[in-house]
Scaffold this motif. Structure first.
Motif, short mmCIF file in Angstrom:
data_model
loop_
_atom_site.label_atom_id
_atom_site.label_comp_id
_atom_site.label_asym_id
_atom_site.label_seq_id
_atom_site.Cartn_x
_atom_site.Cartn_y
_atom_site.Cartn_z
N ARG A 153 5.19 28.62 8.47
CA ARG A 153 5.36 29.18 7.13
C ARG A 153 6.84 29.53 6.95
O ARG A 153 7.26 30.66 7.21
CB ARG A 153 4.47 30.42 6.94
N PRO A 154 7.68 28.57 6.53
CA PRO A 154 9.11 28.84 6.42
C PRO A 154 9.41 29.98 5.45
O PRO A 154 8.75 30.14 4.42
CB PRO A 154 9.67 27.52 5.90
N HIS A 155 10.45 30.75 5.80
CA HIS A 155 10.92 31.82 4.93
C HIS A 155 12.01 31.25 4.04
O HIS A 155 13.00 30.72 4.54
CB HIS A 155 11.46 32.98 5.77
N LEU A 156 11.84 31.38 2.74
CA LEU A 156 12.75 30.77 1.78
C LEU A 156 13.85 31.71 1.31
O LEU A 156 14.65 31.36 0.44
CB LEU A 156 11.96 30.26 0.57
N LYS A 157 13.93 32.92 1.90
CA LYS A 157 14.94 33.90 1.47
C LYS A 157 16.35 33.42 1.75
O LYS A 157 17.28 33.80 1.03
CB LYS A 157 14.71 35.24 2.15
N THR A 158 16.53 32.62 2.79
CA THR A 158 17.86 32.13 3.13
C THR A 158 18.33 31.08 2.14
O THR A 158 19.45 31.14 1.64
CB THR A 158 17.87 31.54 4.55
N VAL A 159 17.45 30.14 1.83
CA VAL A 159 17.89 28.96 1.05
C VAL A 159 17.90 29.21 -0.45
O VAL A 159 18.79 28.75 -1.16
CB VAL A 159 17.03 27.74 1.39
N LYS A 160 16.88 29.91 -0.98
CA LYS A 160 16.77 30.18 -2.41
C LYS A 160 17.13 28.95 -3.24
O LYS A 160 17.94 29.00 -4.18
CB LYS A 160 17.64 31.38 -2.81
#
Length: 382
Positions: A42-49
């Motif tokens: 479940r990748p965290h998308l906070k870095t890439v936005k």
């Protein structure tokens, strides 16, 4: 040098540069690692936005995904992501917004660690006529929030959610202290702490007659060092898509894996001080000093040439708002390289999330070396 890299010369600086080939290599590395453990990622998308990057990170571009702001949930849901965990403790004022996102077809779940939050979610679910799913956050290492495994409040929170109009979705934990440990062996210890905390708590809920379908663990260091995840259903990680100097400093990646940098231009010199002045200060690089307590302090970032090749022992030693000061690393020998006015350089980030947050777009060097430099939008806010 690829065709796109030659086009960097046309960019105004500072500019955020993303190497797609390195990013995809990082993404594929963790996907293979987690798949081999028999759990979902479940990748965290906070870095890439970025919706462009989310399509490359997520299975079929639709999830599962993790976010840290509700605007991330809104943007990614609009882009077709159907399964999201909002992994920051919920407050009552945000629940109507959560419900609005869910009403548009996105299975958005929230996270909490107190009876008061559980009552807020249950009450909002009853008022709105829909069951808001919630995961109970666990404290596996004293890093931040969460219920300590074995604390009776776990079952109290679970009962409020299960018996109310809401939904008890499962448990979630994050070994944030793994960022302070260097080397795979240390990360493996934290991996087992994560797993044990989550599985122990899931078993306690189930033994008390409550469901726990999701058992969620993860941090970038522990995700990469996991050897077994018995009892876990999913792994979360985020910064791995780009990596950064902090992750390199604790042995999770190599410097050559870092996919993100800031393109900057030499604007002057202080020769008597051994300084080179560039047009990227903390407004571009951020003020993050995450490597300060590591074995090698990288200042405000490692300096590379325009092609992304590291220049030995050259770092940003100081960052003012719009000025960066480059010098040789303290204790190093040799002369400062000749970098005349107008020279283009690239600075690697201490913390990729913080550096990326300073910009509204990525200038992407495509994996296809014959392709043009392209621009992918990036958003911010809460």
């Amino acid at each position: 040098m690829s065709f796109a890299e030659t086009q960097l010369k046309n960019l105004q600086t500072p500019a955020l540069v993303l190497d797609e080939a390195k990013m995809m290599r990082n993404i594929q590395r963790l996907a293979k690692q987690v798949d081999g453990l028999g759990v979902s990622l479940r990748p965290h998308l906070k870095t890439v936005k970025s919706t462009e990057i989310s399509r490359r990170l997520l299975t079929d571009g639709s999830g599962p995904a993790t976010v840290s702001t509700l605007i991330e949930a809104e943007v990614f849901a609009e882009a077709g992501v159907k399964d999201i965990i909002y992994a920051v403790g919920i407050t009552p004022q945000k629940l109507d917004r959560v419900a609005a996102i869910r009403s548009k077809g996105c299975d958005l779940a929230v996270v909490l660690d107190s009876v008061a939050q559980a009552h807020a979610v249950a009450d909002a679910s009853a008022r709105l006529g829909l069951a808001i799913p919630a995961l109970i956050e666990l404290d596996c290492d004293g890093h931040r929030s969460g219920v300590v495994p074995g604390d009776p409040v776990l079952l109290e929170i679970g009962r409020v959610l299960h018996d109310g109009a809401s939904e008890l979705r499962g448990v979630l934990t994050h070994a944030g202290e793994s960022y302070e440990i260097q080397g795979r062996h240390g990360h493996e210890i934290f991996t087992e702490q994560e797993r044990d905390a989550a599985v122990q708590s899931a078993n306690a809920l189930q033994d008390a007659g409550m469901p726990c379908p999701v058992v969620s663990v993860g941090s970038t260091p522990t995700a990469h060092s996991a050897r077994k995840l018995d009892g876990v259903t999913e792994v979360r990680a985020g910064v791995y898509a780009f990596f950064d100097l902090v992750q390199a400093g604790i042995g999770v990646c190599d410097l050559d894996d870092i996919a993100l940098s800031v393109l900057t231009t030499v604007l002057g010199h202080q020769h008597q001080k051994g300084w080179i002045i560039v047009d990227s200060g903390w407004m571009a690089l951020s003020q993050d000093r995450g490597t300060a307590n590591q074995r090698i302090d990288q200042g405000y970032g490692v300096v590379c040439d325009e092609a992304g090749q590291m220049i030995p022992d050259l770092i940003v030693i100081k960052a003012n708002q719009e000025h960066g000061i480059i010098a040789r690393r303290p204790g190093s020998e040799g002369k400062l390289p000749a970098l005349p006015l107008g020279t283009r350089l690239r600075i690697l980030p201490n913390h990729a999330c913080a550096m990326a947050a300073q910009f509204t777009e990525y200038n992407v060097i495509p994996a296809d070396h014959e392709a043009d430099l392209c621009v992918w939008p990036r958003f911010g806010g809460w």
